[in-house]
Motif scaffolding. Structure first.
Motif, short mmCIF file in Angstrom:
data_model
loop_
_atom_site.label_atom_id
_atom_site.label_comp_id
_atom_site.label_asym_id
_atom_site.label_seq_id
_atom_site.Cartn_x
_atom_site.Cartn_y
_atom_site.Cartn_z
N GLN A 153 0.75 -1.03 -0.03
CA GLN A 153 -0.05 -0.20 0.08
C GLN A 153 0.91 1.14 0.14
O GLN A 153 1.78 1.35 0.88
CB GLN A 153 -0.83 0.15 1.20
CG GLN A 153 -2.29 0.04 0.86
CD GLN A 153 -3.22 0.13 2.00
OE1 GLN A 153 -2.63 0.09 3.40
NE2 GLN A 153 -4.44 -0.09 1.82
N VAL A 154 0.78 1.99 -0.97
CA VAL A 154 1.73 3.28 -1.12
C VAL A 154 0.62 4.49 -1.06
O VAL A 154 -0.48 4.44 -1.86
CB VAL A 154 2.23 3.33 -2.34
CG1 VAL A 154 3.18 4.51 -2.63
CG2 VAL A 154 3.17 2.03 -2.71
N THR A 155 1.00 5.68 -0.38
CA THR A 155 0.48 6.94 -0.14
C THR A 155 1.01 7.93 -0.78
O THR A 155 2.21 8.21 -0.47
CB THR A 155 0.03 7.30 1.25
OG1 THR A 155 -0.68 5.91 1.68
CG2 THR A 155 -0.82 8.23 1.47
N VAL A 156 0.54 8.54 -1.71
CA VAL A 156 1.02 9.59 -2.79
C VAL A 156 0.39 10.98 -2.58
O VAL A 156 -0.91 10.95 -2.92
CB VAL A 156 1.22 9.53 -3.95
CG1 VAL A 156 2.02 10.54 -4.59
CG2 VAL A 156 2.22 8.08 -4.22
N ASN A 157 0.75 11.77 -1.75
CA ASN A 157 0.03 13.34 -1.61
C ASN A 157 -1.28 12.93 -0.95
O ASN A 157 -2.40 13.43 -1.36
CB ASN A 157 -0.28 14.04 -3.00
CG ASN A 157 1.04 14.67 -3.53
OD1 ASN A 157 2.22 14.80 -2.73
ND2 ASN A 157 1.26 14.91 -4.61
N GLY A 158 -1.21 12.05 -0.08
CA GLY A 158 -2.47 11.82 0.78
C GLY A 158 -3.49 10.80 0.14
O GLY A 158 -4.53 10.42 0.66
N GLU A 159 -3.18 10.38 -1.15
CA GLU A 159 -3.98 9.29 -1.95
C GLU A 159 -3.30 8.05 -1.70
O GLU A 159 -2.11 7.82 -1.95
CB GLU A 159 -4.41 9.80 -3.30
CG GLU A 159 -5.30 8.98 -3.99
CD GLU A 159 -5.44 9.42 -5.47
OE1 GLU A 159 -6.32 8.74 -6.08
OE2 GLU A 159 -5.23 10.69 -5.60
N THR A 160 -4.06 7.05 -1.20
CA THR A 160 -3.61 5.48 -1.09
C THR A 160 -3.99 4.81 -2.29
O THR A 160 -5.08 4.63 -2.82
CB THR A 160 -4.26 5.03 0.24
OG1 THR A 160 -3.89 6.01 1.35
CG2 THR A 160 -3.77 3.57 0.24
N PHE A 161 -2.94 3.98 -2.68
CA PHE A 161 -3.05 3.24 -3.96
C PHE A 161 -2.55 1.65 -3.32
O PHE A 161 -1.42 1.77 -2.56
CB PHE A 161 -1.92 3.48 -4.96
CG PHE A 161 -2.25 4.96 -5.68
CD1 PHE A 161 -3.08 5.07 -6.63
CD2 PHE A 161 -1.72 5.96 -5.05
CE1 PHE A 161 -3.35 6.32 -7.12
CE2 PHE A 161 -1.95 7.28 -5.31
CZ PHE A 161 -2.88 7.50 -6.48
N SER A 162 -3.29 0.65 -4.11
CA SER A 162 -2.91 -0.73 -3.63
C SER A 162 -1.82 -1.10 -4.70
O SER A 162 -2.19 -0.95 -5.88
CB SER A 162 -3.95 -1.49 -3.54
OG SER A 162 -3.55 -2.97 -3.29
N VAL A 163 -0.78 -1.47 -4.43
CA VAL A 163 0.29 -2.12 -5.74
C VAL A 163 0.51 -3.51 -5.68
O VAL A 163 1.02 -3.78 -4.36
CB VAL A 163 1.70 -1.05 -5.54
CG1 VAL A 163 2.58 -1.42 -6.44
CG2 VAL A 163 1.24 0.42 -5.56
N GLU A 164 0.79 -3.98 -6.82
CA GLU A 164 1.18 -5.37 -6.78
C GLU A 164 2.52 -5.35 -7.44
O GLU A 164 2.70 -4.95 -8.72
CB GLU A 164 0.04 -6.34 -7.49
CG GLU A 164 0.56 -7.73 -7.53
CD GLU A 164 -0.47 -8.52 -8.26
OE1 GLU A 164 -0.29 -8.88 -9.42
OE2 GLU A 164 -1.62 -8.66 -7.46
N VAL A 165 3.61 -6.06 -6.93
CA VAL A 165 4.94 -5.95 -7.71
C VAL A 165 5.10 -7.64 -7.66
O VAL A 165 5.25 -8.32 -6.73
CB VAL A 165 6.08 -5.33 -6.73
CG1 VAL A 165 7.29 -5.33 -7.34
CG2 VAL A 165 5.47 -3.95 -6.43
#
Length: 126
Positions: free
Chosen positions: A6-18
């Motif tokens: 889970q990555v947060t950029v400028n207050g917006e959270t994204f779910s990332v699969e690597v």
């Protein structure tokens, strides 16, 4: 092997699969690895609303990273050389950003509360 983050950029959270590629011994063969790219500035990564302006003597840039705490000029305003255009707070110290030359403010590229990077354009004079 796939990993989830889970990555947060400028207050917006994204779910990332690597997905991990390559074998466990890849770190022992540096000559075979792809070259490492430098992380682009925020405006190139699409995180800033506008691209940088060309660097010239009419574009005032930030000498250090910090937060804009006060903007003292507006577009159309005449300014003299040495006049304070805005104030940036960095490490709990306020830094006055002055006009390098006299002119008219064409555009103010930041606002109070903006976080700025070193070298980021702040004000364009005409």
């Amino acid at each position: 092997m796939k990993r989830h983050f889970q990555v947060t950029v400028n207050g917006e959270t994204f779910s990332v699969e690597v997905e991990e590629v390559g074998g466990a011994l890849d770190h022992l063969r540096p000559a075979m690895k792809a070259p490492v790219k430098k992380t682009p500035p925020l405006y190139q990564a699409g995180l800033s609303p506008r691209p940088p302006l060309p660097q010239d003597n009419r574009t005032v840039t930030s000498p250090l990273p910090g937060t804009v705490v006060e903007v003292r000029v507006k577009p159309g305003q005449k300014v003299a050389a040495g006049q304070v255009l805005l104030i940036i707070e960095a490490m709990k110290m306020e830094n006055e950003i002055q006009a390098p030359a006299g002119g008219v403010v064409q555009e103010v590229l930041v606002q109070t509360g903006s976080n700025v990077a070193s070298g980021q354009p702040l004000v364009r004079l005409g």
